[in-house]
Every structure is written in structure tokens, then in C-alpha cells.
Design an enzyme around this catalytic site. Sequence first.
Site, short mmCIF file in Angstrom:
data_model
loop_
_atom_site.label_atom_id
_atom_site.label_comp_id
_atom_site.label_asym_id
_atom_site.label_seq_id
_atom_site.Cartn_x
_atom_site.Cartn_y
_atom_site.Cartn_z
N SER A 1 0.36 5.28 -4.63
CA SER A 1 1.14 4.45 -5.60
C SER A 1 2.56 4.79 -5.52
O SER A 1 3.28 4.69 -4.20
CB SER A 1 0.60 4.60 -6.85
OG SER A 1 1.02 3.55 -7.83
N ASP B 1 -4.26 -0.28 -5.84
CA ASP B 1 -3.84 0.94 -6.36
C ASP B 1 -4.61 2.12 -5.98
O ASP B 1 -5.77 2.25 -6.67
CB ASP B 1 -3.10 0.78 -7.72
CG ASP B 1 -2.33 2.18 -7.85
OD1 ASP B 1 -2.50 3.19 -7.23
OD2 ASP B 1 -1.43 1.91 -8.71
#
Length: 312
Positions: A45, A199
Site C-alpha cells: 500500500s 490492497d
Amino acid sequence: MTHRRALAIGCGGTLGFAWTAVALRALEKALGWDARTADVLVGTSAGSELVAALGSGRTPQDLLDALDGTPGADPVLASHVATHPGKVPPLPAPALPALGLVRAGVSGRSPYSALAGLLPRGRGDAGWLRTYGDALAGPGGWVGHPATWLVAADAATGERVAFGSAGAPAATLGAAVAASWAIPGWFPPVEIAGRRYVDGGAVSSVSADLLLGQAVDEVVVVAPMTTEGGAPARGVDGVERLLRSQMTAVLDREIARLREAGVRVIRVEPGPAELAAMGPNFMDLGRREATLAAARRHVPGRVAAALEGATA
């Protein structure tokens, strides 16, 4: 003496990105080390943004210059940190695109992963991440560092994939950054090689365990979304601490496995002072200057403590 060192940087949104830039520079000073020379760079991320920069040859000081608005700062980094998707997501679409995370959460003893799989399809625009990754990439669509891994999760299975590693699907850097950053409920999944990815932080904030079996003696973990032993909170900060405690539990297990394998781990995380500056929303751009100031005051001490307590 350490012969091979890996660097694993976790998720953390806008404020975690800023805090980590300070932590990386503090680690370089304390270790007498250039972070770009890590044998493996693993990012998840916001961590994927950072390792992409390191893998492309940018330094932690370059990141700090961009965040500080220093004249002459690297134009790619300066443009990137000047762009922001907002502090709250747009209204999501009525669809559940990441149900595979539910299975991953149950099998991995991670309630937050299971809940992430029940979040609706995000409508955020990840174009700024694609632009950033593509601007960092070399002629082959990736960075020059030979082991730059960007972690995302397969939306259908919850399996983590480290783009850039051996056996991972081919991807452009821009697509990989966008996939690693595709927060469930905020951004839609990113399609790469016929699969959809979200993610990686929805499964593990750092994915340090992906380094098991790699030829490394030491792993430097920089994790803005975890705090070993917990951190006190009041009011709405308690919601953030609930998520932090679950992410910390996952990282605790990963680090234990690395240490059992004989790998020395240096673990750097924010403490109460930095968390107070950040507040409960790590996407709150208005708190970035306060986060940088708090990190500069407290992170050097946290790095020193991490080095003293590092064990295999």
C-alpha cells in the site's frame, strides 16, 4: 556481521507515508546504510509507493525534500505528494468485489481481513498512483532495483502476490502500485493478467513473512500501522487502535516466524506521540506537517530502541 538485509515497509496512508520517510532517514543514519541497497525491498500500500521510489534510485532524503516542499525537490516525488485523493472515500458501489478476503481472514486469524472482504466496491480514482508509478519506472516498465516487491491481494482468493518477485504476474509499476493501494471500499480492484487485486494491507500490513526462504540475514520492518504492545487511545482514536491491534497481531506472528528461522529483525513503529499527531484518519492531509514534526522528534529514539532490541 549482516551480509544480506531486506527492507519491508507497511501500509499507512498519507500520514504513514510521511512518518515512514522520516523513519527511513533515521535508520540510514543509525545504521550507516543506504536504504536503496537493501537486497529485497518489500512494500504494501503506502509502503509500495515508498519502495517504488527507493527501487527507482530516490533516497529517503529525496522523499523528505518533496514532503517539505524544498526548492529543487525531485519533480516526480514533488508532484506525487502534492496530489491527494481526499480524506474520505466517495460513495461506494453496491457490489462486493473482494469476498476472497473473508476466507483469508478466517484462515489467517485476522478479523479485519474478513471484514475488508465485506466492504463494497470503491469508486475512488487511482489515476494519481498509476501516474506516479509509471513516472518512476524505467524503460522496461519497472524500477532498476532487481528485487522490488509490491504486495497486493487477489480479490477472489485473498492470496497475497508480490509483484516484481519471481513467479508473480507481469505488471507495470503503475498498475502494481495502484493494486497494492486499492483499499477495499475506497478504490476498485485493479485487474492485472486477468485477475483482480486489492490492497495487500487488507491481509497483512507488512507481509514480512514473504521474506521467509529468501537469502537474507536481517529484515528491517518499518510499520506505521502497527505498534508492538499497543498504544493508549481516547474517543474516536479507539477505533484506529482496534484496527492497529489486529494488524499488530498479524505482524507479531510474521516476525516470530522470521526470528524462528534465524533472521534478525529490526522493528520500527510509531508510538503514542506520533499517533496523537496523526489522529484517527491516516488519510487526513491536514495533519501531515504535524506528523512530520512529531516523527522528527520521536523516531530517532524509536530507531535506537529498535536496534538495541533487535534479535534473531
